[in-house]
Design a protein around this motif. Structure first.
Motif, mmCIF file in Angstrom:
data_model
loop_
_atom_site.group_PDB
_atom_site.id
_atom_site.type_symbol
_atom_site.label_atom_id
_atom_site.label_comp_id
_atom_site.label_asym_id
_atom_site.label_seq_id
_atom_site.Cartn_x
_atom_site.Cartn_y
_atom_site.Cartn_z
ATOM 1 N N ARG A 13 12.854 -49.825 -8.649
ATOM 2 C CA ARG A 13 13.625 -49.410 -9.820
ATOM 3 C C ARG A 13 12.714 -49.228 -11.021
ATOM 4 N NH1 ARG A 13 17.075 -52.945 -9.255
ATOM 5 N NH2 ARG A 13 18.564 -51.612 -8.131
ATOM 6 N N PHE A 68 19.683 -47.427 -2.154
ATOM 7 C CA PHE A 68 19.010 -47.513 -3.451
ATOM 8 C C PHE A 68 19.279 -46.207 -4.201
ATOM 9 C CE2 PHE A 68 15.367 -46.398 -6.136
ATOM 10 C CZ PHE A 68 15.256 -47.512 -6.961
ATOM 11 N N THR A 122 22.128 -56.808 -4.662
ATOM 12 C CA THR A 122 22.720 -56.169 -5.839
ATOM 13 C C THR A 122 23.703 -57.049 -6.570
ATOM 14 O OG1 THR A 122 24.514 -55.223 -4.506
ATOM 15 C CG2 THR A 122 22.479 -53.924 -4.729
ATOM 16 N N GLU A 160 18.651 -44.672 -8.333
ATOM 17 C CA GLU A 160 18.157 -44.886 -9.695
ATOM 18 C C GLU A 160 17.770 -43.517 -10.270
ATOM 19 O OE1 GLU A 160 17.507 -47.288 -12.889
ATOM 20 O OE2 GLU A 160 18.194 -48.003 -10.926
ATOM 21 N N PRO A 161 18.011 -43.285 -11.548
ATOM 22 C CA PRO A 161 18.570 -44.166 -12.587
ATOM 23 C C PRO A 161 20.084 -44.299 -12.468
ATOM 24 C CG PRO A 161 18.125 -42.007 -13.512
ATOM 25 C CD PRO A 161 17.608 -41.966 -12.103
ATOM 26 N N GLN A 162 20.589 -45.286 -13.156
ATOM 27 C CA GLN A 162 22.015 -45.549 -13.126
ATOM 28 C C GLN A 162 22.745 -44.479 -13.949
ATOM 29 O OE1 GLN A 162 23.520 -48.114 -11.322
ATOM 30 N NE2 GLN A 162 21.449 -48.312 -10.464
ATOM 31 N N ARG A 166 12.026 -45.678 -13.073
ATOM 32 C CA ARG A 166 12.230 -45.560 -14.520
ATOM 33 C C ARG A 166 10.983 -45.005 -15.211
ATOM 34 N NH1 ARG A 166 15.448 -51.317 -15.556
ATOM 35 N NH2 ARG A 166 17.421 -50.643 -14.571
ATOM 36 N N PHE A 218 13.429 -53.578 -4.229
ATOM 37 C CA PHE A 218 14.213 -52.691 -5.082
ATOM 38 C C PHE A 218 13.891 -52.878 -6.550
ATOM 39 C CE2 PHE A 218 17.927 -52.138 -1.870
ATOM 40 C CZ PHE A 218 17.106 -51.332 -1.099
#
Length: 542
Positions: A90, A159, A128, A161-163, A94, A86
């Motif tokens: 991640r 999973f 996490t 992403e993005p946050q 990004r 992850f």
């Protein structure tokens, strides 16, 4: 006596009729010009609308292909990892979002059985550092998070992403149980082995969006938990539908676009992904000006969308500078029309006067004012037609002046013209009002008598004419005596046509001249022309 006075039979147009006609003509030209400007403007507006719609088509197609390619790239990246990492995933997402900032969210979902549910919860807590639980929430009404009901298998998101705000609620979401729009799309993606878009739904922020599913078959055996089922993971790309339409639509007056899923009708709110519209036109413009529409179906199989466009044309589409110039010209045309109407009316009166003058020139002898051979022939034809209808008689007298050539030779042509005018005056005096006297040519005259009872009436007129020449003519102070030779003919005894009557009268006139004048003033002439045919009034040219 029918020997003078020209009447063309034409009356000038009344001013009212003239101005009415010009006003109607001006209105026709005005509305024709406005229609031409409108047709040209709306043609250009339609062309611009088609261009804008094509630009929007291309923008939406590029965005959908971009999201499809991004999901493929993410799925390939995850499938190529020896183990699901992850942290690397991640970082990759990004970097991908830095290139394509409109990507809303990339997710991974794993199939988990009810037996493996506790093990997944523990594995996710270690990865996490936060509690993890498989849950659901409704996409059709509220987004309240509730524990997932007991089932044999789950497809939780492991999973994301993005946050973003609400991302924590997405982790552990069972995409197969939360809503039918997600479950059906995931099943089609598994069956086809490619990208499949879900039906539209509300995102956490309230905007409309959809999810693209893609199986990640290469991750078989890369489970987060031991003894998990060997089934492909699913890569998900959440799309914010507001990013699919270009921003310029919102700044284009009268232009609107609606993006919807093809499984729904264009007006069904459930199938609408997003819509954008520019400033509205004025109520008057919406009422009077045309609206253009267009529907386009996108070609992507993975995202079966369609676009409905609408464009309300505005006043500026009519080419304002040209329209303003046209209105100015129309205002000037009002004044010009009035001026032109007045000038045209005066011109018409002048033309009518000129026609009357030409009529006189064509039908009357310019020297004596008597009808010439053209008018004489016309009147003779009409008189014969009346006589035939009424069963009446008509007399014709052919006159030729004796010794007139000596007047011209001795005193000149001007003096001869004066004598001819005096002859015309004397002939008018002795004839009735209904009789016609005209000059054929030179010193030849023709008298037409209508409604004569017998030869005696013709003889009486003949005597009056001879008596009119008893008095001498004064030329340059000298007295000149002239005589006249007269030949007569009568309808119907001597003929039924102008040619036959004229031929008979002409012939008798020459007989009289030979009898009464041993040496006639003119050279000997035959009653017929040199070609042997009877001479008509038209044959006696100069």
């Amino acid at each position: 006596m029918k020997d003078g006075g020209a009447a063309s039979g034409l009356d000038g147009p009344s001013p009212f009729a003239l101005y009415t006609g010009l006003t109607l003509l001006w209105l026709v030209l005005l509305f024709s010009a406005l229609a031409a400007v409108a047709y040209d403007g709306w043609g250009r507006a339609r062309h611009e609308f088609d261009d804008k719609a094509s630009r929007a088509d291309q923008f939406v197609a590029d965005r959908t292909r971009l999201y499809e390619a991004s999901l493929q790239e993410f799925a390939n990246f995850v499938g190529a990892m020896p183990q699901v990492d992850f942290v690397r995933a991640r970082q990759y997402v990004r970097e991908l979002c830095a290139r394509y900032p409109d990507i809303y969210m990339l997710e991974l979902a794993e199939r988990v059985t009810a037996t493996n549910r506790p093990a997944l919860r523990e594995a996710m807590r270690r990865l996490t550092g936060r509690p993890f639980a498989i849950h659901v929430f409704g996409y059709d009404s509220s987004r309240t998070v509730v524990p997932a009901p007991v089932r044999d298998t789950y497809y939780p998101v492991v999973f994301a992403e993005p946050q973003r705000p609400g991302t924590a609620a997405v982790l552990g979401l069972d995409v197969a149980a939360s809503a039918s729009v997600l479950r059906e799309a995931m099943a089609r993606a598994f069956a086809l082995g490619t990208e499949v878009a879900s039906h539209p739904f509300e995102l956490l922020e309230g905007r409309r969006g959809y999810v693209l599913y893609r199986p990640v078959s290469a991750v078989i055996g890369k489970r987060l938990i031991e003894d998990g089922p060997d089934e492909p993971w699913y890569a998900l790309l959440v799309v914010d539908a507001t990013t699919l339409l270009p921003a310029w639509i919102g700044h284009t007056p009268g232009f609107s676009a609606t993006l919807y899923h093809r499984d729904f009708a264009p007006v069904d709110p459930a199938g609408r992904l997003t819509a954008a519209a520019g400033p509205e036109r004025s109520p008057l413009g919406r009422a009077l000006l045309p609206r253009f529409t267009r529907t386009v179906v996108l070609s992507q199989l993975s995202q079966p969308f369609a676009l409905a466009y609408s464009y309300q044309s505005g006043w500026h589409d009519l080419n304002p500078p040209l329209l303003g110039l046209l209105l100015l010209l129309c205002a000037l045309a009002v004044v010009t029309t009035l001026w032109f109407g007045h000038a045209f009316h005066r011109l018409q009166l002048h033309i009518l006067g000129e026609r009357d003058r030409l009529f006189v020139v064509a039908n009357f002898d310019t020297l004596t004012g008597l009808p010439n051979r053209n008018l004489l022939n016309d009147r003779l034809e009409h008189a014969l037609q009346r006589a035939q209808r009424q069963d009446s008689r008509l007399g014709l007298l052919f006159l030729d002046l004796d010794h007139f050539k000596s007047v011209n030779d001795r005193f000149g042509h001007a003096a001869g013209d004066k004598v001819l005018r005096e002859v015309a005056i004397r002939l008018r005096r002795v004839l009735r009002e209904q009789d016609t006297v005209g000059r054929l040519h030179g010193d030849e005259f023709l008298v037409m008598l209508e409604d004569v009872a017998s030869d005696r009436d013709i003889a009486q007129v003949r005597d009056k004419i001879n008596h009119a020449f008893v008095s001498s003519f004064t030329v340059h102070g000298e007295r000149v005596q002239l005589a006249v030779s007269i030949g007569t003919a009568r309808f119907p005894r001597d003929g039924a046509s102008p040619e036959s009557l004229l031929h008979r009268a002409d012939f008798r006139m020459f007989q009289e001249k030979r009898i009464d004048h041993a040496q006639p003033d003119r050279g000997s002439k035959d009653a017929e022309g040199t070609d042997g045919r009877p001479r008509t009034i038209r044959d006696r040219g100069s």
